[in-house]
Design a protein around this motif. Structure first.
Motif, PDB file in Angstrom:
ATOM      1  N   GLY A 199       0.778  -1.524  -0.112  1.00 50.74           N
ATOM      2  CA  GLY A 199       0.081  -0.227  -0.069  1.00 50.74           C
ATOM      3  C   GLY A 199       0.326   0.947   0.134  1.00 50.74           C
ATOM      4  N   ILE A 200       1.964   1.324   0.701  1.00 49.92           N
ATOM      5  CA  ILE A 200       2.817   2.164   0.069  1.00 49.92           C
ATOM      6  C   ILE A 200       4.131   2.697  -0.429  1.00 49.92           C
ATOM      7  CG2 ILE A 200       2.504   2.635   3.311  1.00 49.92           C
ATOM      8  CD1 ILE A 200       5.536   1.585   3.047  1.00 49.92           C
ATOM      9  N   ALA A 201       4.081   1.207  -1.782  1.00 49.73           N
ATOM     10  CA  ALA A 201       4.771   1.389  -2.412  1.00 49.73           C
ATOM     11  C   ALA A 201       4.684   2.259  -3.742  1.00 49.73           C
ATOM     12  CB  ALA A 201       4.779  -0.401  -3.052  1.00 49.73           C
ATOM     13  N   ALA A 202       5.266   3.071  -3.702  1.00 49.09           N
ATOM     14  CA  ALA A 202       5.044   4.023  -5.630  1.00 49.09           C
ATOM     15  C   ALA A 202       5.202   3.175  -7.058  1.00 49.09           C
ATOM     16  CB  ALA A 202       5.758   5.038  -5.190  1.00 49.09           C
ATOM     17  N   GLY A 203       4.350   3.469  -7.431  1.00 50.32           N
ATOM     18  CA  GLY A 203       4.325   2.971  -8.824  1.00 50.32           C
ATOM     19  C   GLY A 203       5.746   2.920  -9.381  1.00 50.32           C
ATOM     20  N   GLY A 204       5.553   1.716  -9.804  1.00 49.50           N
ATOM     21  CA  GLY A 204       7.163   1.332 -10.381  1.00 49.50           C
ATOM     22  C   GLY A 204       8.100   0.590  -9.334  1.00 49.50           C
ATOM     23  N   THR A 205       8.113   0.627  -8.178  1.00 50.24           N
ATOM     24  CA  THR A 205       8.931   0.073  -7.485  1.00 50.24           C
ATOM     25  C   THR A 205       8.726  -1.158  -6.058  1.00 50.24           C
ATOM     26  OG1 THR A 205       7.730   1.750  -5.280  1.00 50.24           O
ATOM     27  CG2 THR A 205       8.971   2.305  -6.182  1.00 50.24           C
ATOM     28  N   ILE A 206       9.747  -2.000  -5.866  1.00 51.00           N
ATOM     29  CA  ILE A 206       9.755  -3.081  -4.914  1.00 51.00           C
ATOM     30  C   ILE A 206       9.721  -2.898  -3.335  1.00 51.00           C
ATOM     31  CG2 ILE A 206       9.673  -5.049  -4.941  1.00 51.00           C
ATOM     32  CD1 ILE A 206      10.195  -5.185  -8.277  1.00 51.00           C
ATOM     33  N   LEU A 207       8.695  -2.885  -2.391  1.00 48.41           N
ATOM     34  CA  LEU A 207       9.404  -2.511  -1.408  1.00 48.41           C
ATOM     35  C   LEU A 207       9.368  -4.178   0.008  1.00 48.41           C
ATOM     36  CD1 LEU A 207       7.556   0.413  -0.859  1.00 48.41           C
ATOM     37  CD2 LEU A 207       9.877   0.672  -0.553  1.00 48.41           C
ATOM     38  N   PRO A 226      13.704   4.594   5.661  1.00 43.48           N
ATOM     39  CA  PRO A 226      13.286   4.891   6.578  1.00 43.48           C
ATOM     40  C   PRO A 226      12.206   4.138   6.691  1.00 43.48           C
ATOM     41  CG  PRO A 226      13.179   6.508   5.488  1.00 43.48           C
ATOM     42  CD  PRO A 226      13.118   5.458   4.204  1.00 43.48           C
ATOM     43  N   PRO A 227      12.397   3.093   8.101  1.00 41.65           N
ATOM     44  CA  PRO A 227      11.582   2.876   8.299  1.00 41.65           C
ATOM     45  C   PRO A 227       9.838   3.104   9.081  1.00 41.65           C
ATOM     46  CG  PRO A 227      13.233   2.340  10.429  1.00 41.65           C
ATOM     47  CD  PRO A 227      13.964   3.555   9.407  1.00 41.65           C
ATOM     48  N   VAL A 228       9.332   2.990   8.174  1.00 42.15           N
ATOM     49  CA  VAL A 228       7.487   3.308   8.663  1.00 42.15           C
ATOM     50  C   VAL A 228       6.302   2.357   9.229  1.00 42.15           C
ATOM     51  CG1 VAL A 228       8.159   3.794   5.883  1.00 42.15           C
ATOM     52  CG2 VAL A 228       6.950   0.800   6.988  1.00 42.15           C
ATOM     53  N   MET A 229       6.147   2.679   9.963  1.00 42.79           N
ATOM     54  CA  MET A 229       4.956   2.863  10.844  1.00 42.79           C
ATOM     55  C   MET A 229       3.517   1.786   9.675  1.00 42.79           C
ATOM     56  SD  MET A 229       5.763   2.722  14.048  1.00 42.79           S
ATOM     57  CE  MET A 229       4.159   2.276  14.666  1.00 42.79           C
ATOM     58  N   VAL A 230       2.976   0.685  10.677  1.00 41.81           N
ATOM     59  CA  VAL A 230       2.092  -0.034   9.424  1.00 41.81           C
ATOM     60  C   VAL A 230       1.520  -0.474   9.852  1.00 41.81           C
ATOM     61  CG1 VAL A 230       3.569  -0.440   7.214  1.00 41.81           C
ATOM     62  CG2 VAL A 230       2.916  -2.079   9.841  1.00 41.81           C
ATOM     63  N   LYS A 231      -0.417  -0.029  10.092  1.00 44.71           N
ATOM     64  CA  LYS A 231      -1.580  -0.216  10.905  1.00 44.71           C
ATOM     65  C   LYS A 231      -1.200  -2.276  11.417  1.00 44.71           C
ATOM     66  CE  LYS A 231      -6.435  -0.964  10.733  1.00 44.71           C
ATOM     67  NZ  LYS A 231      -7.685  -0.915  10.040  1.00 44.71           N
TER      68      LYS A 231
END
Length: 247
Positions: A199-207, A226-231
């Motif tokens: 859900g937070i991966a921008a178009g064209g990217t792979i996280l 950078p680390p991210v907070m996820v639900k």
């Protein structure tokens, strides 16, 4: 004569039962193979049957898998501006090219969720190299999306981009549902985390998560983010952007 007739009738009856069982078994096998072929290649489906997985009631089992989730960016907005027929055409253009890639990399197509795909490595069959397979598939999918989008643009149709998330962890895998409708799927927190990451991966990217990265660190080129907070998580998620598979 009467006795011989009874004996003959008995033999015929047993033969009919044997034939009936053989036909039932063949149809059952065909049904199971057909069902599994929706998720995996025909070769994997046949291997499952040969290993004895020949019922429609596979019990859930805990296993380590790598989950990959894709999503077309801006699809909801785009679909609201297009006729329904063009929306279907757009999805078919992409999925017809993407699904063969899933099977070519020996992934399991868990399900379609609108314009998204949920793909699993490591179930129903174990895969020791599941993480690197997922990385290779993710890069292949992005290449295909770019190619299909370029072709659509040349024809005057809207092009799109895809975001992809990859995560590794323990899930429960098995067939769930009612007798009238069943599906093979995986359940557990790693699936939810993958969805958040996608859900937070921008178009064209792979996280990818650290859980996946640790197992492929020496075989890929990836950038720490950078680390991210996820639900659903109390601690920030350590993530990486996949750029290239080296080996």
């Amino acid at each position: 004569m009467a006795l011989m007739g009874l004996m003959a009738g008995s033999v015929v009856g047993r033969f009919q039962k044997l034939v009936g069982r053989a036909v039932t078994a063949a149809l059952s096998r065909q049904r199971v193979e057909g069902m599994f072929s929706r998720y995996v290649s025909h070769q994997v489906a046949r291997h499952l049957l040969d290993q004895g997985e020949n019922t429609l009631t596979l019990p859930g089992r805990r296993c380590r898998v790598t989950v990959l989730m894709t999503d077309i960016r801006g699809f909801t907005t785009l679909s609201s501006k297009l006729p329904p027929e063009e929306v279907v055409s757009l999805l078919n253009d992409y999925f017809e090219k993407l699904v063969p890639q899933v099977f070519a990399h020996e992934g399991t197509l868990d399900k379609f969720i609108g314009d998204a795909m949920l793909i699993v490595f490591g179930a129903p069959l174990p895969q020791d190299d599941q993480e690197i397979r997922a990385c290779r598939l993710a890069l292949a999918l992005q290449r295909v999306v770019a190619e299909v989008s370029a072709e659509r643009s040349r024809r005057g149709h809207p092009a799109v981009q895809m975001g992809i998330g990859i995560n590794t962890g323990d899930v429960v895998a098995g067939i769930v549902g009612a007798p009238e409708r069943q599906e093979y799927t995986v359940l557990g927190d790693p699936v939810n985390v993958t969805a958040r990451l996608e859900g937070i991966a921008a178009g064209g990217t792979i996280l990818m998560t650290e859980a996946t990265y640790r197992r492929v660190a020496d075989r890929v080129r990836a950038t720490p983010l950078p680390p991210v907070m996820v639900k659903g998580k109390a601690e920030p998620l350590v993530i990486y952007q996949l750029l290239e598979v080296l080996t």
